[in-house]
Write an enzyme that holds these catalytic residues in place. Structure first.
Site, mmCIF file in Angstrom:
data_model
loop_
_atom_site.group_PDB
_atom_site.id
_atom_site.type_symbol
_atom_site.label_atom_id
_atom_site.label_comp_id
_atom_site.label_asym_id
_atom_site.label_seq_id
_atom_site.Cartn_x
_atom_site.Cartn_y
_atom_site.Cartn_z
ATOM 1 N N ASP A 138 0.859 -1.264 0.034
ATOM 2 C CA ASP A 138 0.216 -0.031 -0.228
ATOM 3 C C ASP A 138 0.820 1.320 0.010
ATOM 4 O OD1 ASP A 138 -2.131 1.567 0.511
ATOM 5 O OD2 ASP A 138 -3.011 0.138 1.830
ATOM 6 N N ASP B 113 -2.770 4.731 -2.860
ATOM 7 C CA ASP B 113 -3.706 5.014 -1.902
ATOM 8 C C ASP B 113 -4.001 6.479 -2.340
ATOM 9 O OD1 ASP B 113 -5.174 5.122 0.417
ATOM 10 O OD2 ASP B 113 -3.863 6.498 1.144
ATOM 11 N N GLU C 111 -6.230 3.191 -5.635
ATOM 12 C CA GLU C 111 -7.513 3.379 -5.016
ATOM 13 C C GLU C 111 -8.180 4.710 -5.297
ATOM 14 O OE1 GLU C 111 -9.332 4.240 -1.016
ATOM 15 O OE2 GLU C 111 -7.772 5.203 -1.714
ATOM 16 N N HIS D 40 -10.534 -2.424 4.843
ATOM 17 C CA HIS D 40 -10.241 -1.561 6.095
ATOM 18 C C HIS D 40 -11.060 -0.378 6.156
ATOM 19 C CE1 HIS D 40 -7.870 0.404 3.278
ATOM 20 N NE2 HIS D 40 -7.454 1.085 4.233
ATOM 21 N N ASP D 41 -11.502 0.029 5.013
ATOM 22 C CA ASP D 41 -12.245 1.391 5.335
ATOM 23 C C ASP D 41 -13.801 0.937 5.210
ATOM 24 O OD1 ASP D 41 -10.076 2.739 5.137
ATOM 25 O OD2 ASP D 41 -10.172 3.085 2.912
#
Ligand code: TEU
Length: 541
Positions: A99, A195, A240, A317-318
């Protein structure tokens, strides 16, 4: 462009390292913990892991506030541990996706410390400054401008004040980030998740401050990619960008505006969110038809979107955990979890599973404010409860038990022991989920009809018997008036159809039980789907 052939076959498993496996009994998961579970992941069948940030950090936003991109956070281990992880992954043919936090650095990062101590320094130009802040807001609430009294200037932060936005207009920033990519590439990493890619450029467009998909975004990211030592060849970049849609995904994955090989498909993450307060609120009036929304259908039905160009996920994870969020009736958790898995795996695109999803891990169970660890959650109590008073404490708690990101960050449930196989006897950094019971790896591996074994089976089908259909086949998604969602995949002279009932009501639908390849129920009748009964059938062409 990248090694697409290899990547389109991927089945991605997302690991939130702090919560996966604690090898040294300090309450934090770590790289050695991940290494110790690689055989488990191989057995499940996945062939890529995505690690949320493992860099040195203050953990103000779960590692998305980086102090040093070239070091591993001490809680997670060392670079040597990472090298060992890369070696062990390679042995098992598992790719690593790192990431890469591009948009901002920690406010304790040496660049920012230097910048704020000396406005004449080169580092000062790495950030975005103003004398007069406008009314721009941070995504996590409050003003996006923070005052630095020492130099009487405000800096811009789209997320928390501890995450200082980089000025991508500076060539130095771009070069430094390219070096980060090279560094991890040299350690064996071939997959990168860029990200918050949509936010890298902040510009005034027709007088409006714009931070998403602003005009310079493409040239900034292309400059980054041009500075990478190993551009493209065997690297794979997944962008992302929560504001992505099929049209943008086509535009940004090819040709003149290429910035990434693939994008996450964000078609479902908002289901259950409040219209005004997003994931810091709740809206339980969503419908099953929301899963077959316009974007979701377009991603499948538009042949210009290729299977390696989207990553499909329901939980990351969001978000909170999909099972708790979307299965309305507890009695059907098992069938519901399997139906959601089939819904994702039947689609064109690379499936991305969040750790624990394969055993049907549920939302956490947070009983008071102090149980939360996510900055977005605890800020929301301050803003919406204490200051604006639009929610009561109880309502905020209820919302977060439904939507908070902390739900998908709780410790992995390996077994039934007191510390659930996560650590030996140390309390974890975030509380264990309340609903452990059968949702643990040990019991599910043993039980033939478990969610784990359903995932294992469907992964095996995707890699074997149905590979061409599921990986290379054409796709179309539709929904009928009865809210049954159907995904049809065709490859040469074969055709399969996933018929998904994502509701807690029975549905009539014409199909023949003898054509079933996989089902979310043990026994199946033709032409009727019980609550959360979904089937994959072979059709004659
Ligand atoms: O998320 C980015 C993100 O959530 C924004 O792209 C999005 O535009 C916004 O939520 C719109 O409502 C990434 C990480 O996945 C997340 O965990 C981090 O908190 C965030 O970046 C900041 O680094």
């Amino acid at each position: 462009m990248s090694n697409i052939k290899k990547w389109k076959d991927k089945i991605v498993y997302q690991i939130f390292p702090r919560s996966f496996k604690d090898s040294n009994n300090d309450g934090d998961g770590d790289l050695q913990g991940i290494i110790s579970k690689l055989d488990y992941l191989s057995n499940l069948g996945i062939n890529a892991i995505w690690l949320t940030p493992i860099y040195e950090t203050q953990f103000a936003d779960a590692g998305y506030d980086v102090l040093d991109y070239h070091k591993v956070w001490k809680q997670f281990g060392t670079l040597n541990d990472f090298k060992k992880l890369a070696k062990e992954c390679k042995k098992r043919k598992i790719e690593i996706i790192m990431d890469l936090v591009l948009n901002h650095v920690s406010d304790e990062h040496p660049w920012f410390i230097k910048a704020k101590s000396d406005p004449k320094s080169e580092e000062y130009s790495y950030f975005i400054w103003t004398d007069k802040p406008g009314d721009e807001e941070s995504i996590f609430g409050g003003s996006a401008w923070e005052y630095v009294p020492e130099i009487k200037k405000y800096y811009y932060h789209l997320f928390t004040p501890q995450q200082v936005d980089l000025n991508w207009g500076s060539e130095k920033t771009i070069k430094a980030m390219a070096k980060v990519v090279d560094f991890w590439y040299d350690l064996g990493v071939r997959g990168f998740r860029f990200d918050a890619i949509q936010h890298v450029s902040k510009e005034y467009v027709k007088g409006h401050f714009t931070h998403s998909f602003a005009p310079k975004m493409v040239s900034y990211l292309q400059a980054l990619e041009a500075n990478i030592q190993n551009p493209g060849k065997d690297m794979f970049i997944v962008g992302e960008a929560s504001g992505i849609n099929p049209k943008k995904a086509i535009k940004y994955t090819r040709g003149k505006e290429y910035i990434a090989d693939a994008f996450y498909n964000f078609s479902w993450w908002w289901i259950g969110w409040n219209k005004n307060t997003g994931r810091n609120g709740i809206d339980e009036s969503w419908k099953v038809s929301d899963f077959a929304n316009q974007d979701a259908i377009e991603y499948q039905n538009n042949p210009k979107i290729k299977s390696h160009q989207i990553f499909n996920f329901l939980t990351n994870h969001d978000t909170s955990r999909a099972i708790s969020r979307y299965i309305k009736d507890k009695k059907y958790y098992v069938q519901g979890a399997k139906s959601l898995a089939l819904f994702i795996f039947a689609q064109k695109g690379i499936p991305s599973i969040n750790y624990g999803e394969e055993i049907g891990m549920l939302n956490g169970g947070f009983h008071q404010r102090s149980d939360f660890r996510d900055v977005d959650a605890y800020n929301s109590f301050k803003i919406f409860v204490d200051e604006q008073k639009i929610y009561t404490e109880a309502h905020m708690l209820k919302s977060h038990n439904y939507n908070s990101r902390d739900n998908s960050r709780i410790p992995m449930q390996w077994d039934k022991t007191e510390f659930h196989g996560f650590s030996d006897n140390h309390q974890p950094w975030i509380k264990f989920g309340d609903h452990i019971g059968k949702h643990n790896v040990e019991s599910q591996i043993k039980s033939r009809d478990s969610i784990f074994n359903f995932y294992k089976k469907i992964i095996k089908l995707r890699k074997g018997q149905l590979r061409n259909l599921l990986v290379n086949g054409e796709s179309s998604m539709m929904i009928n008036d009865d809210e049954v969602i159907v995904i049809v995949r065709v490859y040469k002279n074969r055709k399969i159809k996933a018929i998904c009932n994502l509701s807690n009501e029975p549905k009539k639908y014409k199909f023949n039980a003898k054509d079933i390849i996989i089902s979310t129920y043990k026994d199946t009748e033709s032409n009727v789907l019980r609550p959360y009964e979904s089937v994959l059938v072979e059709l004659s062409c």
